[in-house]
Design an enzyme around this catalytic site. Structure first.
Site, short mmCIF file in Angstrom:
data_model
loop_
_atom_site.label_atom_id
_atom_site.label_comp_id
_atom_site.label_asym_id
_atom_site.label_seq_id
_atom_site.Cartn_x
_atom_site.Cartn_y
_atom_site.Cartn_z
N GLU A 120 -6.21 -5.43 -3.72
CA GLU A 120 -7.24 -4.41 -4.16
C GLU A 120 -8.35 -4.91 -5.08
O GLU A 120 -8.74 -4.52 -6.12
CB GLU A 120 -6.32 -3.26 -5.05
N GLU A 147 -0.17 -0.46 1.58
CA GLU A 147 0.53 0.17 0.56
C GLU A 147 0.08 1.65 1.00
O GLU A 147 -0.95 2.07 1.47
CB GLU A 147 -0.06 0.05 -0.77
#
Length: 445
Positions: free
Chosen positions: A173, A295
Site C-alpha cells: 500500500e 488483502e
C-alpha cells in the site's frame, strides 16, 4: 509400493524441491485457490515502546498475537487455504547506510516462518509492510530507492534457492501517508513514486540471478487501490511474464471496513463488489495482466451469517475473472477497532466456521473448519474422490519425463506432509498410490 521405496522417493523429492518451474504468473495463479494473511505479527512494530537493540524478536508479539507456529499453517491448510501472505516490517530490524544490514536474528525468524508455510506445500507471499522510509513523496524517492535495493537484495539472497512457491511483494500500500490524497487514488506525485519504486524492485530482484531471475513478483498500484486514478496511472513493466498486480479491496466499505457512522451489518447490495471486479477486469484481466487481491475482508459485527454470504459472493466474483484473493486476519476479535480475526492462534480453532465455509464455497471447495477427528485409524477415504482431488499430478504426456519428475516431486511432498500432519493413514496411502501412477498410468497421453 513398499514403504522403503516410498521413503526413497520422498527423499528424492525433498532433495530436488528447489527446482524453479518456468511458467508465467498468469498460469501460476491458477493454482492459488484462496490465501490467508498472517496479519499483525511479523509486520507489527513497536519502535516507541520496545528496545530493538536488546531484543529483535519481541516485535512479533507486541501487537498482541502469539508467536507463530508451524501448526497454525497446517491447520489453515487443512481448512482449505493454499496460499499464505506473510506481511513483514523491516524498519527497526536493519542498520544504517550504506549497507542497511538486516539483523541476523530477525532474518532467521522470518525465514523460519516462511518455511512453516512452505512446508504445507502452499504458496507464500513475502513483502515489506509498515515501513517508515517509503512514504510516496518526491522528497523521499531517492533515499527510498537506496534502501529498497539494499533490503531486497538481502531478502533475495536469503531465499535464492526457493522455487515458484515463494512470491515476493515489493511494497505494501505505498502512499502519501497523512496527506489528503492518501486513500483517494493518489495524485501525480504518488503515482510517479510508486511506478519508479515498482520498476526498481523488479530490476533489483532480477539482477540477483538464479531462481530470482524467474521469481514471481507482486507490484502494487498506488496504495494498492482499485480506484480509477490509481489504476489508470499505473505502469505495468513490459517484457516480463512473471509479474502480478497487487490490489486490496475491503468492499463494500460500510459493511467490510467502516468503524464509524454509516457502518452496516447486513450484506444486501453487491454493486460495490461488482464495480471493483469490473475495474480490475477492464484495466488488467482484459489485457492478460494477472492480478491477486492481496488483502480483503469484512470485520466482525456479530453478523457471521451475513459475512458468509458476503464471502461467497466476493470470492466467486473474483474467481470468475481469474483473480485469487488473500484474506486479511489480524488476530483481533474484540474491541472497537478492525476485528478481522478468523482463527484463534492459541488453540488453533476456527472462530467463524460459517464465514470460512462461505469463502470455500466461493472458490468451489468445501471447508473442514468444523470437522474434528483425532482417531486417524477411523478415517476412510474414497479412491475416486482422492484421484479426482489430486488429478493434476496425472496430467503429463506419456513421454514428458521432466513434467513427470516435477509432478512426482510435488506429489510425494504431499504424501510426506500427510503423514507428518497425521491426516490419516488411509488418505496418505491413497495419495501415495496416485503418485505411483504418475509414471505408470496408461491413460497419460
Amino acid at each position: 509400493m513398499k514403504l522403503l521405496n516410498t521413503l526413497t522417493l520422498i527423499s528424492l523429492a525433498i532433495f530436488g524441491s528447489s527446482a524453479m518451474k518456468d511458467i508465467s504468473s498468469k498460469d501460476l495463479i491458477k493454482d492459488i485457490k484462496i490465501g490467508w494473511s498472517l496479519g499483525n505479527t511479523l509486520d507489527a512494530h513497536c519502535l516507541d515502546t520496545l528496545d530493538y537493540n536488546k531484543d529483535q524478536l519481541a516485535s512479533e508479539t507486541c501487537w498482541g498475537n502469539p508467536k507463530t507456529t508451524p501448526e497454525l499453517f497446517e491447520k489453515l491448510t487443512e481448512t482449505g487455504f493454499n496460499a499464505f501472505r506473510i506481511p513483514t516490517t523491516w524498519s527497526g530490524h536493519f542498520g544504517d547506510g550504506p549497507d542497511y544490514k538486516i539483523d541476523n536474528s530477525w532474518m532467521k525468524r522470518v525465514h523460519e516462518v516462511v518455511d512453516y508455510a512452505i512446508k504445507t506445500d502452499s504458496y507464500v507471499i513475502l513483502n515489506i509492510h509498515h515501513e517508515t522510509w517509503n512514504h510516496a513523496f518526491k522528497k523521499n524517492l531517492e533515499s527510498a530507492k537506496v534502501i529498497l535495493v539494499a533490503i531486497w537484495k538481502q531478502i533475495a539472497a536469503e531465499f535464492a534457492d526457493y522455487d515458484e512457491h515463494l512470491i515476493f511483494e515489493g511494497l505494501n500500500e505505498p502512499r502519501k501517508v497523512d496527506d489528503p490524497n492518501e486513500w483517494n487514488g493518489g495524485d501525480s506525485e504518488g503515482w510517479d513514486f510508486v511506478n519508479e519504486m515498482n520498476a526498481l524492485f523488479v530490476k533489483t530482484i532480477r539482477e540477483t540471478g538464479g531462481n530470482n531471475a524467474l521469481r514471481h513478483l507482486m507490484i502494487p498500484t498506488y496504495a494498492a487501490s482499485v480506484n480509477d486514478g490509481a489504476i489508470n496511472n499505473y505502469k505495468y513493466p513490459s517484457g516480463d511474464d512473471k509479474l502480478i498486480v497487487s490490489v486490496h479491496s475491503y468492499t463494500p466499505y460500510n459493511f467490510a471496513l467502516n468503524t464509524g457512522e454509516g457502518a452496516i451489518t447486513e450484506f444486501k447490495d453487491t454493486s460495490e463488489i461488482d464495480w471493483v471486479m469490473n475495474n480490475i477486469k477492464k484495466a488488467f484481466i482484459s489485457k492478460n495482466i494477472p492480478v491477486i487481491i492481496g488483502e480483503f475482508g469484512a470485520m466482525n459485527r456479530d453478523n457471521e451469517l451475513e459475512r458468509a454470504k458476503w464471502a461467497e459472493y466476493y470470492v466467486k466474483s473474483a474467481k470468475s475473472i481469474g483473480v485469487p484473493c488473500v484474506l486479511w486476519d489480524n488476530g483481533i476479535f474484540e474491541g472497537d477497532g478492525e476485528r478481522f480475526g478468523i482463527i484463534d492462534r492459541s488453540n488453533l480453532t476456527i472462530t467463524y466456521p460459517d464465514l470460512v465455509k462461505g469463502l470455500m464455497s466461493g472458490v468451489g471447495s468445501s471447508s473442514s473448519a468444523t470437522v474434528e477427528n483425532n482417531d486417524e485409524d477411523d478415517i476412510t477415504v474414497d479412491d475416486i474422490e482422492v484421484t479426482e482431488k489430486y488429478s493434476e499430478y496425472l496430467t503429463c504426456s506419456k513421454r514428458d519425463w521432466i513434467c513427470k519428475a516435477k509432478m512426482s516431486d510435488k506429489c510425494y511432498k504431499q504424501v510426506l506432509n500427510c503423514f507428518i500432519n497425521k491426516k490419516g493413514e488411509d488418505l496418505c496411502h491413497k495419495i501415495n498410490d496416485v503418485c505411483g501412477n504418475i509414471w505408470h498410468k496408461k491413460e497419460n497421453n
